[in-house]
Motif scaffolding. Sequence first.
Motif, mmCIF file in Angstrom:
data_model
loop_
_atom_site.group_PDB
_atom_site.id
_atom_site.type_symbol
_atom_site.label_atom_id
_atom_site.label_comp_id
_atom_site.label_asym_id
_atom_site.label_seq_id
_atom_site.Cartn_x
_atom_site.Cartn_y
_atom_site.Cartn_z
ATOM 1 N N UNK A 189 -4.039 -11.231 -15.020
ATOM 2 C CA UNK A 189 -4.032 -11.895 -13.720
ATOM 3 C C UNK A 189 -5.367 -12.617 -13.506
ATOM 4 N N UNK A 190 -5.337 -13.829 -12.956
ATOM 5 C CA UNK A 190 -6.560 -14.594 -12.713
ATOM 6 C C UNK A 190 -6.911 -14.530 -11.225
ATOM 7 N N UNK A 191 -8.107 -15.035 -10.900
ATOM 8 C CA UNK A 191 -8.630 -14.863 -9.544
ATOM 9 C C UNK A 191 -7.725 -15.493 -8.489
ATOM 10 N N UNK A 192 -7.204 -16.688 -8.747
ATOM 11 C CA UNK A 192 -6.359 -17.346 -7.751
ATOM 12 C C UNK A 192 -5.049 -16.601 -7.520
ATOM 13 N N UNK A 193 -4.621 -15.831 -8.520
ATOM 14 C CA UNK A 193 -3.421 -15.014 -8.314
ATOM 15 C C UNK A 193 -3.692 -13.861 -7.350
ATOM 16 N N UNK A 194 -4.936 -13.350 -7.348
ATOM 17 C CA UNK A 194 -5.296 -12.330 -6.359
ATOM 18 C C UNK A 194 -5.189 -12.915 -4.952
ATOM 19 N N UNK A 195 -5.662 -14.142 -4.802
ATOM 20 C CA UNK A 195 -5.523 -14.855 -3.527
ATOM 21 C C UNK A 195 -4.053 -14.927 -3.121
ATOM 22 N N UNK A 196 -3.191 -15.243 -4.097
ATOM 23 C CA UNK A 196 -1.763 -15.337 -3.825
ATOM 24 C C UNK A 196 -1.149 -14.008 -3.422
ATOM 25 N N UNK A 197 -1.528 -12.945 -4.110
ATOM 26 C CA UNK A 197 -0.986 -11.613 -3.794
ATOM 27 C C UNK A 197 -1.374 -11.210 -2.377
ATOM 28 N N UNK A 198 -2.650 -11.424 -2.015
ATOM 29 C CA UNK A 198 -3.093 -11.068 -0.668
ATOM 30 C C UNK A 198 -2.363 -11.894 0.391
ATOM 31 N N UNK A 199 -2.145 -13.184 0.107
ATOM 32 C CA UNK A 199 -1.421 -14.033 1.070
ATOM 33 C C UNK A 199 0.013 -13.552 1.250
ATOM 34 N N UNK A 200 0.646 -13.148 0.167
ATOM 35 C CA UNK A 200 2.014 -12.635 0.268
ATOM 36 C C UNK A 200 2.056 -11.368 1.119
ATOM 37 N N UNK A 201 1.074 -10.481 0.917
ATOM 38 C CA UNK A 201 1.020 -9.243 1.711
ATOM 39 C C UNK A 201 0.850 -9.567 3.195
ATOM 40 N N UNK A 202 -0.077 -10.457 3.510
ATOM 41 C CA UNK A 202 -0.281 -10.832 4.913
ATOM 42 C C UNK A 202 0.988 -11.462 5.491
ATOM 43 N N UNK A 203 1.633 -12.319 4.710
ATOM 44 C CA UNK A 203 2.836 -12.984 5.195
ATOM 45 C C UNK A 203 3.972 -12.022 5.454
ATOM 46 N N UNK A 204 4.152 -11.041 4.570
ATOM 47 C CA UNK A 204 5.227 -10.057 4.737
ATOM 48 C C UNK A 204 4.976 -9.202 5.978
ATOM 49 N N UNK A 205 3.721 -8.749 6.147
ATOM 50 C CA UNK A 205 3.398 -7.945 7.340
ATOM 51 C C UNK A 205 3.593 -8.776 8.611
ATOM 52 N N UNK A 206 3.157 -10.037 8.569
ATOM 53 C CA UNK A 206 3.321 -10.919 9.736
ATOM 54 C C UNK A 206 4.797 -11.133 10.046
ATOM 55 N N UNK A 207 5.617 -11.315 9.019
ATOM 56 C CA UNK A 207 7.050 -11.517 9.228
ATOM 57 C C UNK A 207 7.693 -10.277 9.850
ATOM 58 N N UNK A 208 7.326 -9.096 9.348
ATOM 59 C CA UNK A 208 7.878 -7.856 9.904
ATOM 60 C C UNK A 208 7.502 -7.698 11.373
ATOM 61 N N UNK A 209 6.259 -8.000 11.714
ATOM 62 C CA UNK A 209 5.824 -7.872 13.113
ATOM 63 C C UNK A 209 6.478 -8.927 13.995
ATOM 64 N N UNK A 210 6.680 -10.130 13.455
ATOM 65 C CA UNK A 210 7.341 -11.176 14.244
ATOM 66 C C UNK A 210 8.781 -10.799 14.546
ATOM 67 N N UNK A 211 9.456 -10.188 13.589
ATOM 68 C CA UNK A 211 10.864 -9.816 13.770
ATOM 69 C C UNK A 211 11.022 -8.609 14.695
ATOM 70 N N UNK A 212 10.071 -7.663 14.617
ATOM 71 C CA UNK A 212 10.267 -6.392 15.313
ATOM 72 C C UNK A 212 9.489 -6.253 16.610
ATOM 73 N N UNK A 213 8.325 -6.883 16.722
ATOM 74 C CA UNK A 213 7.422 -6.555 17.825
ATOM 75 C C UNK A 213 7.040 -7.726 18.712
ATOM 76 N N UNK A 214 7.465 -8.930 18.394
ATOM 77 C CA UNK A 214 7.072 -10.102 19.179
ATOM 78 C C UNK A 214 7.663 -10.028 20.589
#
Length: 473
Positions: A189-214
């Motif tokens: 895995x290269x450095x920019x892929x770490x950036x991608x993994x973290x963005x996916x995690x943030x996006x998934x958590x944000x999506x879950x909160x938008x669907x359940x708690x907004x």
Amino acid sequence: MSTKKSEPATQDSLVHPQVATFFRLAYKNHSQWSALGSAFFVLVSGGMSLAWGAGFAIHSSHREYLLLTFHMQVAWYATATLGALFGAFFTHRLPQQPIYILCSCLVIASGILFLAWPESPGAVIAGRYLDGLANGLVFVPALSTAGEIAVGGVRGLLAATVEQLSSNTGILMQLLYTAVWQVEWNVAIVADQVHGVLSIIYGVVALAMALALCVESPVHLLTRANEQKAVVALRHLQRPYMVTSETLLRLDEHKLYVSTYREMGWWSSLQKGLPSLVKVLAHRLLGSMCLNLVIWSALYETASEVMSYFQAWPYVVFGVLRWCGCFCVAPLMDTTGRKSPTLFGTFSLGIFAFAFAFLVARTPHMIAALVVLFLLQFFAGVGQCSSAVYLTEAFPLSLKPHLVAASYVLEQLTRLGLCSFSPLESDIIAYFYVLGGLSMVFFLLGIFCLPETKVIPLAEAQQKFSKWFNKDF
């Protein structure tokens, strides 16, 4: 008997009244943070992108393209600007939940592009386009409605957390993985892929909160003449989840806020909003000068002079101190207030900016200059924390999304301009002298012009902001 049983609790609250009050407020109003939790995580990804674009991505395979390719320079800022303009139009016209869901999906898509095609400049540019659009689109509704969702006692903490703490958390995460990454690890895995993994995690958590708690803004619902839904929204924004006398008091406060501006014309709103825009814009632009390619160049050059070869630990110290400055001040927004920490942080920022420029220009010893640069970032976090609170309080209701968007757009254009060239050492010295001078000017004008708006209704806060001079503390 009942008197004796209540004595320990009474003594407890007398010994630690502030702590008890803080945790009681946090428990009672945590739903207000949850309602904006999706925006928080989207803006964390934006903080990472800001740091990436400002040069804090030394292990990225696209680092050299950032300065050489105009397309990669403008990608994030261009779509963030476009997203803010769309957000200004949709806020108070459409429900927030679909916007938050869309932004979460854009962050996930951006992370996938970074993860799947890290070596492709086109994929990285597209990922930055998507992340910028998500951040601009979510920024305006989140900051426009944060003050409407929160009660007066936690409004400052909520707004500072959702915008400033999230952005600084993203910056810190970018600097942390940049610091610990070693190209000689020879891993798949290269450095920019770490950036991608973290963005996916943030996006998934944000999506879950938008669907359940907004939860929609009660003010938005009242402007649509839907009082019943406004009561339901208020019920979900507090504990216990039931209509109480406090709920009805908040409903009356929101009604007064809406009625105050309902009859106000566009021109009158603009006249009232202009002083607010000037003050908030000056505050935000000063913040944009504290994280850009010039700041990165100053850190890199200073640290390289201190060490025989550049190591990444200065990135960690830089990011941690910036985050700590914001984290320490955010809980004080509703107790100490907004104005005092802002003036203290800005004054300190100016002193350290002058000190850094003087040390770099006059002495060959860079250890002191590096320490000063670290402290400058701490006080940048302190001084900028209230800018998010002021954004949600400063503007008349009818023009609030548009003026929030105007502040954000001009801030991003300033960042873009400061990230579009490689400064020389003389440029860095001159830049820090300018930064120090502007900080001192803002400090002096802030004494007379910035209002103190803690624990007052939104309508009263806006009235204070509409005056050019406010000497209250």
